[in-house]
Motif scaffolding. Structure first.
Motif, short mmCIF file in Angstrom:
data_model
loop_
_atom_site.label_atom_id
_atom_site.label_comp_id
_atom_site.label_asym_id
_atom_site.label_seq_id
_atom_site.Cartn_x
_atom_site.Cartn_y
_atom_site.Cartn_z
N PHE A 229 -27.81 39.36 49.06
CA PHE A 229 -26.66 39.46 48.14
C PHE A 229 -26.96 40.19 46.83
N TRP B 269 -21.58 30.52 38.38
CA TRP B 269 -22.90 30.30 39.01
C TRP B 269 -23.75 29.36 38.17
N LEU C 145 -16.74 41.09 48.44
CA LEU C 145 -17.34 40.61 47.19
C LEU C 145 -17.08 39.12 46.99
N GLU D 136 -19.93 36.23 46.52
CA GLU D 136 -20.00 35.37 45.33
C GLU D 136 -19.91 33.89 45.68
N LYS E 252 -21.56 44.46 46.18
CA LYS E 252 -22.38 43.24 46.31
C LYS E 252 -22.75 42.68 44.94
N GLY E 253 -23.57 41.61 44.98
CA GLY E 253 -24.03 40.97 43.74
C GLY E 253 -22.87 40.33 43.02
N ARG E 254 -22.82 40.53 41.71
CA ARG E 254 -21.69 40.00 40.93
C ARG E 254 -20.64 41.08 40.72
N GLY E 255 -20.72 42.12 41.57
CA GLY E 255 -19.83 43.26 41.44
C GLY E 255 -20.55 44.41 40.78
N ASN E 256 -21.89 44.38 40.82
CA ASN E 256 -22.68 45.40 40.11
C ASN E 256 -23.47 46.31 41.06
N ILE E 257 -23.32 46.11 42.38
CA ILE E 257 -24.05 46.94 43.34
C ILE E 257 -23.06 47.59 44.30
#
Lengths: 263, 154
Positions: free
Chosen positions: A36, A68, A121, A125, B104-109
Motif C-alpha cells: 500500500f 490512521w 484508493l 486506506e 495508492k498510499g494516502r493519495g500520494n503515489i
C-alpha cells in the motif's frame, strides 16, 4: 507469555512475547509498505506527514492520516481496556482478546486483499486503517502487560534505550548489573525479531502477496496457544498427581485393612 | 461531568472531525480525472557534475525528458488523459498508448501498469484542480529526482 502481568513477569516471558510480536509487527509494516506504499506499525512518520499536509492544506490527506493515527490510538485504548477490566477475572483471557482482535483484523486484510481488492484508493486506506488499528492493539497489549517494558511495533524507543544501555555498559558496575543485562537482552531480541520479520516479508512478498498476513496471524496464534498449552500441561500434571495420590491412598487403606484382619 | 460522557465526547469529536474533512475534501482519484498537458520536465535533485556541460543542461526540459525518461513508457507522451475507469491514455506526436492507473498510499503515489504487468510508481507531489506535479527517482545516466509538471486542459 500472556498469563502473567506487570512485575510478576519474568525476563523469559518478556523475551518470548517481545520476539514473536516484534516479528509479526516487522512483517506487517513491510507488507503494508510494499502493498500500500505506507507504513502501518509506527505513527511517528504519520505525525510528520500530518503536519506537512496541514501546511499544504490537503484536506483529504489530513483526514486520512488523522484517521490512521486515531485508529492506532484506539487500538491501544481498546487493548488496555480489556487488560484492566477483565484481568482480575481471568488474566489469560484478558490478554488474549486484543490478540484475537488483531488476528481478525489481519485475516480480514488478507481475505479482502486476496479476493476482493480492486486497488481503489478508498480500499487501500481502509485496509491500512485496519492494520494500524491492529498494530495499536498489539503495542497497547505488550506495553500494558509488561509494565511498559515491551513495545514491539516500532524501534525508536528501543534503539534509544539500547544506545543508553550500551553507554552504561562502559562502566563495570552497570556491566555486572543483571537487571540491565536482561533489559539489553530483551531489547536486542526485539530489534532482531522485528528486522527478521521485515526481511521475511520482503523476501516472501512476491510469492505470498496478501497471504503473508496469514503467516503473521499464525505467529500470533502461537503466542495464544503457547500459554494455553502450558495451562493444559499444568492441568494434566495436576490431574496425574491427583490420580497418584488417590492410588497411594487406596494402597494405604488396603494395607490398613490387611493389618486389621491379621490382628 | 461523568467520565463516560467525556470519553464519548472525545471519540465523537474525532469521528466528527474526520467526517467533516472527508465531506469537504475531494478524493485525489476524482481530482486527477481529465486531460493533462505536460508543461516541463526538471531535475529537482541530481548529481549536477555528471550532466554534460554541468548545470545548463540540467535546466533544459527536452534534454531532461530524453535522459530521465528514456526507459519509461511515458516519455513519448505529451498529453495524459485519466479516465474514471482506471484507464490512462498517453498521447504524443503520432503516438498513443492505453495503460492502467491507480492511486495508492494516502493519495500520494500514482501507479501506472502496462500490458506486460510492468509497473511504474510516481510520487504525486502536488495535485490541484489545474496543476499536477509528479516526481520520480532517476538512475539512468544521472542519479537524482526528476519532476514533471502538468496543467489541466480539459
Amino acid at each position: 507469555m500472556l498469563r502473567k502481568y506487570s512485575n510478576s513477569r519474568s525476563l523469559s516471558d518478556n523475551i518470548k512475547l517481545g520476539s514473536l510480536s516484534a516479528f509479526a509487527a516487522g512483517m506487517v509494516n513491510i507488507g503494508s509498505l510494499l502493498l500500500f506504499f505506507s507504513f502501518s506499525s509506527n505513527v511517528t512518520g504519520h505525525y510528520a506527514i500530518l503536519a506537512a499536509e496541514l501546511v499544504k492544506g490537503n484536506l483529504y490527506q489530513i483526514a486520512v492520516v488523522f484517521s490512521w493515527i486515531f485508529l492506532f490510538f484506539l487500538g491501544s485504548f481498546v487493548s488496555n481496556l480489556f487488560v484492566i477490566h477483565i484481568n482480575a477475572k481471568n488474566s489469560y483471557i484478558a490478554h488474549s482478546i486484543p490478540l484475537i482482535l488483531e488476528i481478525i483484523c489481519l485475516v480480514t486484510v488478507a481475505v479482502y486483499g486476496e479476493y476482493y481488492y480492486r486497488e481503489t484508493l478508498a480500499e487501500t486506506e481502509i485496509l491500512l486503517a485496519l492494520m494500524l488499528f491492529a498494530m495499536g492493539l498489539q503495542n497497547g497489549l505488550t506495553a500494558s502487560i509488561s509494565n511498559f517494558a515491551v513495545k514491539t511495533t516500532h524501534l525508536t524507543g528501543t534503539t534509544t534505550d539500547l544506545g543508553v544501555l550500551f553507554s552504561m555498559f562502559t562502566k563495570k558496575e552497570f556491566r555486572t548489573n543483571e537487571t540491565l543485562k536482561g533489559r539489553a537482552k530483551l531489547l536486542v531480541c526485539i530489534t532482531l525479531s522485528y528486522l527478521s520479520g521485515a526481511v521475511t516479508a520482503g523476501f516472501t512478498y512476491t510469492h505470498l502477496n496478501f497471504k503473508m498476513f496469514y503467516m503473521v496471524s499464525l505467529v500470533l496464534v502461537i503466542i495464544i496457544i503457547y500459554d494455553l498449552s502450558k495451562l493444559k500441561l499444568k492441568l494434566y500434571w495436576h490431574h496425574r498427581k491427583l490420580i497418584r495420590l488417590r492410588i497411594e491412598d487406596v494402597i494405604l487403606i488396603e494395607e490398613s485393612k490387611e493389618k486389621s484382619v491379621a490382628s | 461531568m461523568k467520565i463516560w460522557i467525556k470519553y464519548t465526547a472525545f471519540f465523537g469529536l474525532g469521528i466528527f472531525l474526520f467526517t467533516l474533512l472527508m465531506s469537504v475534501a475531494k478524493s485525489p482519484e476524482d481530482v486527477i480525472e481529465g486531460e493533462w498537458k505536460e508543461l516541463v520536465w526538471e531535475y529537482e535533485k541530481t548529481d549536477w557534475n555528471k550532466l554534460p556541460m554541468g548545470n545548463s543542461y540540467g535546466k533544459d526540459s527536452g534534454y531532461i525528458k530524453e535522459v530521465a525518461g528514456q526507459n519509461l513508457v511515458i516519455h513519448k507522451a505529451e498529453k495524459w488523459i485519466f479516465y474514471p475507469n482506471g484507464k490512462l491514455l498517453l498521447k504524443g506526436e503520432n503516438y498513443s498508448k492505453e495503460i492502467a492507473w491507480k492511486i495508492k498510499g494516502r493519495g500520494n503515489i500514482l501507479e501506472l501498469k502496462y500490458d506486460n504487468n510492468n509497473t511504474e510508481h510516481y510520487s504525486l507531489t502536488e495535485l490541484q484542480k489545474d496543476k499536477l506535479i509528479l516526481n520520480f527517482d532517476t538512475s539512468a545516466h544521472t542519479r537524482g529526482i526528476a519532476r514533471l509538471t502538468f496543467e489541466k486542459i480539459n
